[in-house]
Design a protein around this motif. Structure first.
Motif, PDB file in Angstrom:
ATOM      1  N   LEU A  71      -6.126  -5.792 -22.092  1.00 31.80           N
ATOM      2  CA  LEU A  71      -5.815  -6.893 -21.194  1.00 31.80           C
ATOM      3  C   LEU A  71      -5.539  -8.171 -21.980  1.00 31.80           C
ATOM      4  O   LEU A  71      -4.609  -8.932 -21.660  1.00 31.80           O
ATOM      5  CB  LEU A  71      -6.974  -7.104 -20.225  1.00 31.80           C
ATOM      6  CG  LEU A  71      -6.805  -8.202 -19.178  1.00 31.80           C
ATOM      7  CD1 LEU A  71      -5.585  -7.921 -18.301  1.00 31.80           C
ATOM      8  CD2 LEU A  71      -8.060  -8.299 -18.314  1.00 31.80           C
ATOM      9  N   MET A  72      -6.344  -8.421 -23.022  1.00 36.63           N
ATOM     10  CA  MET A  72      -6.138  -9.613 -23.847  1.00 36.63           C
ATOM     11  C   MET A  72      -4.807  -9.550 -24.562  1.00 36.63           C
ATOM     12  O   MET A  72      -4.106 -10.576 -24.699  1.00 36.63           O
ATOM     13  CB  MET A  72      -7.287  -9.751 -24.848  1.00 36.63           C
ATOM     14  CG  MET A  72      -8.614 -10.109 -24.202  1.00 36.63           C
ATOM     15  SD  MET A  72      -9.970 -10.192 -25.387  1.00 36.63           S
ATOM     16  CE  MET A  72      -9.467 -11.607 -26.372  1.00 36.63           C
ATOM     17  N   GLU A  73      -4.409  -8.374 -25.060  1.00 35.38           N
ATOM     18  CA  GLU A  73      -3.120  -8.217 -25.742  1.00 35.38           C
ATOM     19  C   GLU A  73      -1.970  -8.455 -24.780  1.00 35.38           C
ATOM     20  O   GLU A  73      -0.959  -9.088 -25.130  1.00 35.38           O
ATOM     21  CB  GLU A  73      -3.020  -6.823 -26.351  1.00 35.38           C
ATOM     22  CG  GLU A  73      -3.928  -6.633 -27.560  1.00 35.38           C
ATOM     23  CD  GLU A  73      -3.796  -5.242 -28.160  1.00 35.38           C
ATOM     24  OE1 GLU A  73      -3.089  -4.401 -27.552  1.00 35.38           O
ATOM     25  OE2 GLU A  73      -4.410  -4.993 -29.216  1.00 35.38           O
ATOM     26  N   LYS A 131       3.884 -17.089 -14.829  1.00 32.26           N
ATOM     27  CA  LYS A 131       2.701 -17.928 -14.624  1.00 32.26           C
ATOM     28  C   LYS A 131       1.727 -17.293 -13.635  1.00 32.26           C
ATOM     29  O   LYS A 131       0.498 -17.278 -13.844  1.00 32.26           O
ATOM     30  CB  LYS A 131       3.103 -19.315 -14.129  1.00 32.26           C
ATOM     31  CG  LYS A 131       3.694 -20.205 -15.216  1.00 32.26           C
ATOM     32  CD  LYS A 131       4.017 -21.588 -14.665  1.00 32.26           C
ATOM     33  CE  LYS A 131       4.537 -22.524 -15.767  1.00 32.26           C
ATOM     34  NZ  LYS A 131       4.822 -23.873 -15.243  1.00 32.26           N
ATOM     35  N   ASP A 132       2.263 -16.785 -12.525  1.00 26.78           N
ATOM     36  CA  ASP A 132       1.408 -16.132 -11.514  1.00 26.78           C
ATOM     37  C   ASP A 132       0.732 -14.897 -12.075  1.00 26.78           C
ATOM     38  O   ASP A 132      -0.465 -14.647 -11.839  1.00 26.78           O
ATOM     39  CB  ASP A 132       2.236 -15.759 -10.284  1.00 26.78           C
ATOM     40  CG  ASP A 132       2.695 -16.984  -9.504  1.00 26.78           C
ATOM     41  OD1 ASP A 132       2.039 -18.040  -9.682  1.00 26.78           O
ATOM     42  OD2 ASP A 132       3.655 -16.870  -8.743  1.00 26.78           O
ATOM     43  N   ASN A 186      -3.390 -14.276 -12.647  1.00 24.90           N
ATOM     44  CA  ASN A 186      -4.147 -13.127 -12.142  1.00 24.90           C
ATOM     45  C   ASN A 186      -4.841 -12.366 -13.265  1.00 24.90           C
ATOM     46  O   ASN A 186      -5.995 -11.932 -13.140  1.00 24.90           O
ATOM     47  CB  ASN A 186      -3.211 -12.182 -11.379  1.00 24.90           C
ATOM     48  CG  ASN A 186      -2.693 -12.816 -10.096  1.00 24.90           C
ATOM     49  OD1 ASN A 186      -3.358 -13.676  -9.514  1.00 24.90           O
ATOM     50  ND2 ASN A 186      -1.502 -12.406  -9.661  1.00 24.90           N
ATOM     51  N   LEU A 187      -4.087 -12.200 -14.384  1.00 23.06           N
ATOM     52  CA  LEU A 187      -4.679 -11.463 -15.509  1.00 23.06           C
ATOM     53  C   LEU A 187      -5.858 -12.227 -16.121  1.00 23.06           C
ATOM     54  O   LEU A 187      -6.861 -11.635 -16.514  1.00 23.06           O
ATOM     55  CB  LEU A 187      -3.606 -11.201 -16.576  1.00 23.06           C
ATOM     56  CG  LEU A 187      -2.515 -10.195 -16.188  1.00 23.06           C
ATOM     57  CD1 LEU A 187      -1.484 -10.071 -17.314  1.00 23.06           C
ATOM     58  CD2 LEU A 187      -3.111  -8.822 -15.884  1.00 23.06           C
ATOM     59  N   LYS A 188      -5.728 -13.552 -16.215  1.00 21.59           N
ATOM     60  CA  LYS A 188      -6.832 -14.353 -16.778  1.00 21.59           C
ATOM     61  C   LYS A 188      -8.056 -14.337 -15.863  1.00 21.59           C
ATOM     62  O   LYS A 188      -9.202 -14.330 -16.334  1.00 21.59           O
ATOM     63  CB  LYS A 188      -6.365 -15.780 -17.016  1.00 21.59           C
ATOM     64  CG  LYS A 188      -5.427 -15.915 -18.202  1.00 21.59           C
ATOM     65  CD  LYS A 188      -5.009 -17.351 -18.431  1.00 21.59           C
ATOM     66  CE  LYS A 188      -4.117 -17.490 -19.667  1.00 21.59           C
ATOM     67  NZ  LYS A 188      -3.704 -18.890 -19.919  1.00 21.59           N
ATOM     68  N   GLU A 189      -7.825 -14.362 -14.546  1.00 20.19           N
ATOM     69  CA  GLU A 189      -8.954 -14.256 -13.606  1.00 20.19           C
ATOM     70  C   GLU A 189      -9.653 -12.909 -13.758  1.00 20.19           C
ATOM     71  O   GLU A 189     -10.879 -12.824 -13.728  1.00 20.19           O
ATOM     72  CB  GLU A 189      -8.448 -14.433 -12.171  1.00 20.19           C
ATOM     73  CG  GLU A 189      -8.045 -15.867 -11.850  1.00 20.19           C
ATOM     74  CD  GLU A 189      -7.496 -16.009 -10.451  1.00 20.19           C
ATOM     75  OE1 GLU A 189      -7.296 -14.953  -9.792  1.00 20.19           O
ATOM     76  OE2 GLU A 189      -7.248 -17.149 -10.012  1.00 20.19           O
TER      77      GLU A 189
END
Length: 510
Positions: free
Chosen positions: A221-223, A339-340, A344-347
């Motif tokens: 997910l971080m990558e 951006k959206d 979502n990925l950061k949340e």
């Protein structure tokens, strides 16, 4: 001791200008009507030997002085146990009290060489005085006069399984030791309850700790987030600049990339002490030489440099032929989409990180709780073991004290007839021997006795005190008309009887 004669003046109903003498016998009968002064003879002897009134009060003796007199004295002629004769004179006037024994002034403390103490003299000479003691005072009085018996008698009566739990020297101090051990047991019981409460709380908290899931891997997910951020940054650059600006910036970046790879081949590009732009390690001479040697022989670096040169020429041609009036790149829709998606990925990443943090925290709490649980269980086990050990020892001491009490009771019983004295009793709940004092006559409680039974009981106690102190003090029986017969002690006896036919005191031998 035997009292032969009593002289008094200024005492009670005798004024200080009058002196009265009374002669006594081995067994003296004092007869007279009420208020003729029979009890005053007893009080005069008590004041002479002890300096107190018949109730034992040292501060009330002044009431013994004749109300119309300023001074008083009593003079007692007696012999001690060695049949040595003495004269005791106690007098009181405005200057105070003086005691003279055999023409020598003495103190009340020195008088105790003859009578041992006021309480001992009074408990023998005045039957019933003993009843004025409190329970504790009466018990201590008896214990102080009873000679120490052989503790080996107690030790020999103890079973083998109790002897190894106690020390033979402790037999003389059993009640204090028992009290200390019971106090220690109460402390351990409180500690046991406290530890059980702590253990229950920890066990309850452990149950609620979730450690039944694995750590969530967030590497992919971080990558993904990193790639999307890079793509978004490029789009933002394109959207904020003209195509020409973008091409120029790309060419500048390409130049920096060229310089980077070129420096790997150029010996002069690295200096000792500088840091690597990638790993941030400082270069030393050996490292620089190794890098240069490897770089010169590295085929991939040369190929990369050729690619950069070719790409640079293409960018230059494109820049040279580009129309400076070109508009900005329009890619806002894609930027908003990225951006959206990144949000979502950061949340999602933040949620995973929070769960992992909570998981790691729970693992630490669980581990610490297990350690604390084991420690409390160990402390609880040791506490229970210590308590049980002390309780076992306590029971041995309690039994030893019961045996000692029985030996003491038998010692007293051997020197009493119809009276029994109990100094200790068993607590029905704990089996512990408690300090106690009780007198019975023919197994009847003292409060239920008739007047004649009380007098007989008092006479036995007086004889008991005489026996244990070996003083052989005389005994004064007031209201002797209440008993017609009794076992005569082997000491001098005074019997005071009310006889209405005598308006004055009549003294005779019987």
């Amino acid at each position: 001791m035997k009292i032969f004669k009593l002289k008094l003046s200024g005492f009670k109903n005798v004024s200080d200008d009058t002196e009265i003498t009374y002669d006594f016998y081995k067994h003296t009968l004092i007869e007279g009507d009420n208020f003729t002064g029979k009890t005053s003879i007893c009080e005069a002897i008590v004041w002479g030997f002890c300096g107190c009134n018949i109730d034992g009060h040292l501060t009330y003796y002044k009431l013994l002085r004749n109300k119309d007199s300023e001074k008083m004295f009593v003079e007692i002629y007696f012999s001690d146990n060695n049949e040595q004769k003495h004269v005791l004179r106690r007098s009181m006037d405005r200057d105070g009290t003086i005691i003279i024994l055999d023409n020598k002034k003495i103190t009340q403390k020195e008088m105790e060489n003859l009578i041992k103490s006021k309480d001992i003299f009074m408990s023998v000479f005045v039957p019933g005085y003993f009843s004025k003691f409190s329970t504790t005072e009466a018990r201590n009085f008896i214990l102080n006069i009873v000679p120490n018996f052989d503790m080996n008698e107690v030790w020999d009566k103890l079973p083998d399984d109790e002897r190894y739990l106690i020390k033979e020297n402790d037999l003389v101090n059993l009640i204090k030791i028992i009290s200390k051990k019971r106090k220690k047991i109460r402390e351990l019981e409180k500690l046991e309850i406290s530890l059980k409460g702590e253990l229950k709380g920890i066990e309850g908290s452990i149950v609620n700790i979730d450690i039944n899931r694995d750590f969530i891997d967030n590497k992919d997910l971080m990558e993904e987030i990193e790639k999307l951020e890079l793509k978004l940054n490029l789009l933002l650059v394109h959207s904020e600049n003209t195509k020409l600006d973008v091409l120029i910036k790309e060419r500048n970046l390409l130049r920096k990339e060229y310089e980077f790879y070129k420096s790997k081949i150029d010996n002069s590009s690295y200096k000792i002490g500088e840091k690597c732009s990638i790993c941030l390690r400082e270069f030393d001479k050996e490292t620089i030489n190794n890098i240069n040697i490897n770089a010169k022989n590295n085929k991939e670096i040369h190929e990369k440099l050729n690619e950069i040169v070719i790409k640079g020429k293409e960018l230059k041609e494109e820049i040279d032929g580009y129309n400076l009036n070109s508009s900005k790149v329009d890619n806002q829709e894609e930027i908003n989409f990225l951006k959206d998606k990144l949000k979502n990925l950061k949340e999602k990443l933040n949620d995973i990180n929070m769960k992992n943090t909570k998981y790691e925290t729970n693992k630490k709490i669980y581990k610490n709780s297990l350690f604390l649980k084991e420690k409390i269980e160990s402390d609880l086990k040791n506490t229970v073991l210590e308590k049980n050990k002390i309780m076992k020892t306590l029971n041995a001491y309690i039994h030893a004290n019961a045996v000692r009490a029985d030996v003491l009771f038998q010692n007293l019983e051997n020197n009493l007839n119809r009276v029994s004295i109990n100094l200790e009793k068993v607590n029905k709940n704990t089996g512990e021997i408690k300090e106690f004092f009780e007198i019975k006559y023919d197994n009847k409680e003292f409060r239920l006795l008739s007047n004649s039974e009380r007098i007989r009981a008092y006479l036995e106690i007086s004889s008991l005190v005489n026996h244990y102190t070996n003083l052989k003090l005389p005994i004064f029986i007031d209201n002797a008309e209440s008993i017609t017969n009794y076992d005569k002690p082997e000491v001098q006896i005074f019997e005071s009887r009310v006889e209405k036919y005598f308006s004055t005191i009549n003294i005779k031998s019987i």
